[in-house]
Design an enzyme around this catalytic site. Structure first.
Site, PDB file in Angstrom:
ATOM      1  N   ALA A 125       0.838  -1.200   0.000  1.00 53.88           N
ATOM      2  CA  ALA A 125       0.000   0.000   0.000  1.00 53.88           C
ATOM      3  C   ALA A 125       0.870   1.246   0.000  1.00 53.88           C
ATOM      4  O   ALA A 125       2.026   1.212   0.433  1.00 53.88           O
ATOM      5  CB  ALA A 125      -0.919   0.011   1.219  1.00 53.88           C
ATOM      6  N   ASP A 126       0.298   2.330  -0.476  1.00 48.25           N
ATOM      7  CA  ASP A 126       0.962   3.625  -0.406  1.00 48.25           C
ATOM      8  C   ASP A 126      -0.098   4.687  -0.140  1.00 48.25           C
ATOM      9  O   ASP A 126      -1.196   4.636  -0.714  1.00 48.25           O
ATOM     10  CB  ASP A 126       1.698   3.952  -1.712  1.00 48.25           C
ATOM     11  CG  ASP A 126       2.553   5.202  -1.575  1.00 48.25           C
ATOM     12  OD1 ASP A 126       3.420   5.224  -0.687  1.00 48.25           O
ATOM     13  OD2 ASP A 126       2.343   6.158  -2.347  1.00 48.25           O
ATOM     14  N   THR A 127       0.223   5.609   0.761  1.00 52.66           N
ATOM     15  CA  THR A 127      -0.711   6.665   1.143  1.00 52.66           C
ATOM     16  C   THR A 127      -0.083   8.024   0.887  1.00 52.66           C
ATOM     17  O   THR A 127       1.076   8.249   1.243  1.00 52.66           O
ATOM     18  CB  THR A 127      -1.094   6.552   2.627  1.00 52.66           C
ATOM     19  OG1 THR A 127      -1.701   5.279   2.866  1.00 52.66           O
ATOM     20  CG2 THR A 127      -2.076   7.647   3.024  1.00 52.66           C
TER      21      THR A 127
END
Length: 275
Positions: A125-127
Site C-alpha cells: 500500500a501507499d498513502t
C-alpha cells in the site's frame, strides 16, 4: 499585564526526524491485552491464515488493520522500492504506481525463497495526502517542513487522502506474467479545524507522532484533534482501507490457481469433521 505564564522552552531539541532514539534505561510498559472477535469465516481469509502472507510495509498501523479481519500471522517485509516516481502524474496515478512497484519489489525478492517458500499473498500500500491546491504531501523531512505542512492543510480548506492497495499472488502455471494482481485506490476528504492555533500545531509537531506519516498527522492518535470532519473511509486515512483490501484479496484468490488449493483445503476440513 496578563498573569498567564508562557510554557518553558525545552533545553534539549526534539528527536531527529531520521530516527527516534530509545532510552534503554526506561522500562517498557506491558501491552494491554486486546479482546478480538472471532476471525471472519471467509474462504480466502481461511486460506491466507494457513499460508505465507506478506505485508510489504513496516507500518504498525497497517498490520493492526489487517488483524481486524483475522490476518494476525502477517509476515512483515518492507519493500525496497525507493518511492521516487515523478509527481508529474495525477495523484491517483502516482499513488497507484508506487503501491504496485512496492508489491513487485517484494514479489521478486521472495518468489524464489528456498527456506520459506513462495508467498501465498503480498499486500502493498501507499498513502499520500493532497492539498487543496493539488500538492502531494508525503512524510515531513524536518520540523520546519512539518509545521509548514500542517499550516497548509489548516489554511487551504479540504484536503484529500489517497491510499492505493496492490494485492498479488503467484500463479502455479507459467502463464505470463506469473502472478495475479488486483489494485484499487481509495479517496477520503479531510477538513482540518480552521481555528486550530499555530501554538497547537507546534505542540503537535513536538510530539513527533506525525513525523512518519503522509501529511504529517495521525488521525487515529493525537492528530485527531486537528480534524473537524472527514468524508469517506476513516481507515483509509490511517493508511489501509481494509474493506478494499478484503475485496482485492478475494479477487486475487479467485483469479489465481490457488483457488484449487483453497477448495482442497476446505474439503479436507469437511472430511476431518466427518471422522
Amino acid at each position: 499585564m496578563s498573569d498567564i505564564k508562557k510554557a518553558p522552552v525545552p533545553s534539549e531539541p526534539p528527536p531527529s526526524y531520521e530516527a527516534t532514539p530509545q532510552n534503554p534505561a526506561s522500562p517498557t510498559p506491558p501491552k494491554p491485552s486486546v479482546l478480538r472477535p472471532p476471525p471472519l469465516d471467509l474462504p480466502a481469509l481461511t486460506l491466507l491464515r494457513r499460508r505465507r502472507t506478506i505485508l510489504a510495509s513496516a507500518s504498525p498501523r497497517r498490520k493492526q488493520l489487517l488483524a481486524t479481519i483475522g490476518l494476525t500471522n502477517i509476515e512483515i517485509i518492507p519493500s525496497s522500492f525507493e518511492e521516487n516516481l515523478p509527481k508529474s502524474a495525477s495523484p491517483f496515478e502516482y499513488v497507484l504506481a508506487t503501491a504496485t512497484e512496492k508489491a513487485l519489489a517484494v514479489y521478486k525478492q521472495e518468489i524464489d525463497n528456498e527456506s520459506k517458500g513462495e508467498p501465498a499473498m503480498i499486500i502493498a500500500a501507499d498513502t499520500i495526502v493532497v492539498s487543496n491546491s493539488g500538492q502531494i504531501l508525503e512524510k515531513p523531512r524536518s520540523e520546519a517542513q512539518h509545521i509548514a505542512m500542517l499550516k497548509c492543510l489548516r489554511d487551504t480548506g479540504v484536503h484529500r487522502v489517497y491510499t492505493a492497495v496492490a494485492c498479488m499472488a503467484p500463479l502455479e502455471s507459467a502463464r505470463d506474467p506469473g502472478y495475479a494482481m488486483e489494485t484499487a485506490v481509495e479517496e477520503t476528504a479531510v477538513k482540518f479545524d480552521s481555528t486550530v492555533t499555530d501554538e497547537l500545531l507546534l505542540a503537535y509537531v513536538k510530539t513527533r507522532e506525525g513525523a512518519d506519516k503522509a501529511g504529517g498527522y495521525g488521525i487515529q492518535g493525537t492528530g485527531g484533534i486537528l480534524v473537524e470532519k472527514i468524508d469517506g473511509s476513516f481507515d483509509n486515512v490511517v493508511g489501509l482501507p481494509i474493506r478494499v483490501v478484503l475485496k482485492l484479496i478475494e479477487r486475487v484468490v479467485e483469479k489465481s490457481e490457488d483457488g484449487d488449493i483453497l477448495e482442497h483445503d476446505l474439503l479436507g476440513d469437511e472430511e476431518e469433521e466427518e471422522e
